[in-house]
Design an enzyme around this catalytic site. Sequence first.
Site, short mmCIF file in Angstrom:
data_model
loop_
_atom_site.label_atom_id
_atom_site.label_comp_id
_atom_site.label_asym_id
_atom_site.label_seq_id
_atom_site.Cartn_x
_atom_site.Cartn_y
_atom_site.Cartn_z
N ALA A 41 1.60 -0.95 0.08
CA ALA A 41 -0.16 0.26 0.28
C ALA A 41 0.93 1.47 -0.56
O ALA A 41 0.06 2.05 -1.01
CB ALA A 41 -0.85 -0.11 1.27
N ASP A 44 2.67 1.41 -3.30
CA ASP A 44 1.63 2.04 -4.77
C ASP A 44 1.84 3.27 -4.36
O ASP A 44 1.75 4.32 -5.26
CB ASP A 44 0.09 0.99 -4.23
CG ASP A 44 0.74 -0.48 -4.91
OD1 ASP A 44 2.15 -0.50 -5.38
OD2 ASP A 44 -0.14 -0.80 -4.29
N SER A 89 5.36 -5.31 -15.55
CA SER A 89 4.28 -5.00 -14.31
C SER A 89 3.35 -4.34 -14.82
O SER A 89 2.43 -4.38 -16.02
CB SER A 89 4.62 -4.37 -13.50
OG SER A 89 5.05 -2.77 -13.52
N LYS A 123 -5.30 -11.68 -8.30
CA LYS A 123 -3.93 -10.86 -8.25
C LYS A 123 -3.60 -12.17 -7.35
O LYS A 123 -3.21 -11.87 -5.83
CB LYS A 123 -4.38 -10.02 -8.35
CG LYS A 123 -2.27 -9.81 -8.60
CD LYS A 123 -2.37 -7.71 -8.64
CE LYS A 123 -0.54 -7.17 -8.50
NZ LYS A 123 -0.08 -7.78 -7.43
N LYS A 295 -8.18 -7.98 -17.33
CA LYS A 295 -7.64 -7.85 -19.55
C LYS A 295 -8.05 -7.71 -19.88
O LYS A 295 -10.06 -8.28 -19.88
CB LYS A 295 -6.78 -8.74 -19.40
CG LYS A 295 -6.14 -9.16 -18.07
CD LYS A 295 -4.89 -10.65 -18.53
CE LYS A 295 -4.32 -10.90 -17.55
NZ LYS A 295 -3.79 -12.66 -17.77
N LYS A 319 -6.59 -3.26 -6.64
CA LYS A 319 -5.38 -3.49 -5.66
C LYS A 319 -6.72 -3.61 -4.18
O LYS A 319 -7.67 -2.93 -4.15
CB LYS A 319 -4.26 -3.20 -5.07
CG LYS A 319 -3.53 -2.87 -6.07
CD LYS A 319 -2.81 -4.11 -6.64
CE LYS A 319 -2.11 -4.52 -5.75
NZ LYS A 319 -0.52 -3.41 -5.06
N CYS A 413 21.40 -11.31 29.22
CA CYS A 413 20.20 -11.60 28.87
C CYS A 413 19.28 -12.41 29.89
O CYS A 413 19.69 -11.68 31.31
CB CYS A 413 21.01 -13.52 28.85
SG CYS A 413 19.87 -14.30 28.27
#
EC number: 6.5.1.2
Length: 689
Positions: A41, A44, A89, A123, A295, A319, A413
């Site tokens: 996100a 993009d 892409s 996707k 597509k 998305k 530790c």
Amino acid sequence: MQNIDFISEAEAKKLLEELSCKIAAYNHAYYIEDNPLVSDAEYDQLVNINLKLEQQFPHLVLENSPSKEVGAKIANKFVKVTHQVPMLSLSNAFDEQDVRDFVDRIKNFLRLDEFAPIFCEPKIDGLSFSAIYKNGLLITGATRGDGYVGEDITANIKTIKNFPHKIDNAPECLEVRGEIYIEKQDFLNLNEEQEEQGRDQFANPRNAAAGSLRQLDASITAKRPLKYFVYSGGVTEQNLASSQDQLLTKLKKFGFSVNEISKLTKSEEEIFAFYEYLKTNRENLPYEIDGVVYKLNDFELQNRMGFIARSPRFATAHKFPAIIGQTKLLSITVQVGRTGTLTPVAELEPIEIGGVTVSRATLHNFQEIVRKDVQIKDYVFLQRAGDVIPKITGADIEKRPNDTIAFEAPLFCPSCNSKLYYVPEDIIIRCDNGLNCPAQHYERIRHFVSKNAMDIAGLGRKQVEFLIAKGLISNPLDIFFLKKNNEASLIKLENMDGWGQKSVEKLLKNIEKSKNVSLPRFIYALGIRHIGEQNAKLLAREFGSYNNFIAQMELLSKNDSDIYQKLNNLEGIGDKILIDIIAFLDVKENIQLIKKLGEILNIEDYKETRAQSSLTGKIVVFTGSLPTISRAEVKATAEKLGAKVAASVSSNTDLVVAGLDAGSKLQKAKELNIKIIDEEEWLTLIKNA
């Protein structure tokens, strides 16, 4: 998203330069290192800002603009493969308006009055690949890389279950493209194995798939639960179909895995209905998806629309919004692993996110806490965007309470209170107290009994904790005296809570069965840092038997330079790993443990089933890039024929195979008068071996 509607030209120029640098760095981390630095996100959003700025100020578009790039320049790890048709892409759509704009662009470009059918498919959040067949035989598998040049993964792709190596009735040349992925449950199982083996866990299924596929050793890939879907073709000698739906039907008949969850839509309403269906049901799918791909269905129309620099005009990816939640960070605890590495863990107010109730989340390392400015009592953001395991992305600074506490990395530790050490090159803090540290002690026993080590069924996490707490075991050796110790105990194990006669008998039977163990498993079970299954096999192959192994280890512990150089010359073993082995041997108890285990176990000599060949027992070195064969495949072939593949040339080397740009190894081979051959001669040699 940053408001750029009223930005000045000077500000736009500066921002475009910043975005170019940022996006290039994120591309390299994602495509090459398989280690994304930001969420999908966030990435993009940056790409979208860059695109909008370029549309507002076209004269400011940079020569190295992210809008002109597909992915990242490939690493030098594998042989390069040039894609005859670029693997570009997709542009992104984030809301319904973006999708309507996409449909309108198609209509306007093609001058259509009506809606052109759109093929919709999930996707898949995985790794893109290409596979080329000649006369029905698989000859090349490749990653997308930067879209123009990828990496040769032929040997690796052949290990994927049900991936066709041969196709009947195929055209002379056929290319298919698709996505390789790991299912959610397989990912969780894989991370469990990683934890048991003391290895880093994968951040998400995509990283796991990418890391598994991009292995120089194909035998590692073969062990990973990779799956795939094909979704398109590339170069082909004949037209297989005239549309996307017809192509997938044809590819399915050829034997390829095709995603059945797809839909041919004939209106915008049908597109949005399919998107909502997948968004609602994505959690029920066995694999991760992060959106829907649209597509143009008709290939002739696709050809007419063509491509822009970065993506096809005829397709886009719608998305899904990231799954985000917010909860309170109650505290940060620290876990100590088998090899002493400390990992900070966030303890959270329980929250349901993506259908899963989350109360804990790893913070990976202490630098992450500082980088994300996370403090105890903060309200933190959790995100599941392609991640099975939710991650903390940051703190809500505006809601930060006045009484938050900045976390300080421990100096001692939490398990044994010994002083900790910072390892800069690994960005980790480590406890070096070994077996004297209760946490490492426990994790070491857990590793010893794990499936890929001694494989003692019935000794899970709870059982090991119980037996340690009751004083029945304190080290791996004690496991084999459990029957004797139990018989001597006043209260028998079978009479304790959670146990019974049958469960104890079954456990003791499994312990007895495990006494017959192969040398590689035994070495792996010892839990030496950086000695995983593959390196354990390398060492076992080198030593051959337990007696030789312990003898050589004792020499190494005394700083014997000959054995050090011998091991350092093994492909896959280097200075860093040898330092870890020596550190393990420096603890006297470890040498004693190996010897005592050797007395009670039947440790089988290392045997590799292979036919005798002219290469059996020969030491071979490969140098330079071989034109047609990947390094992984050539190494696997050599080992299959009985040769030992070495990392460097020495007087013991029998043969050097030199490819393009061979360097110092080739020169040294000439100086030592070692036989040198090229790829063509190598192929002839193995054919006749």
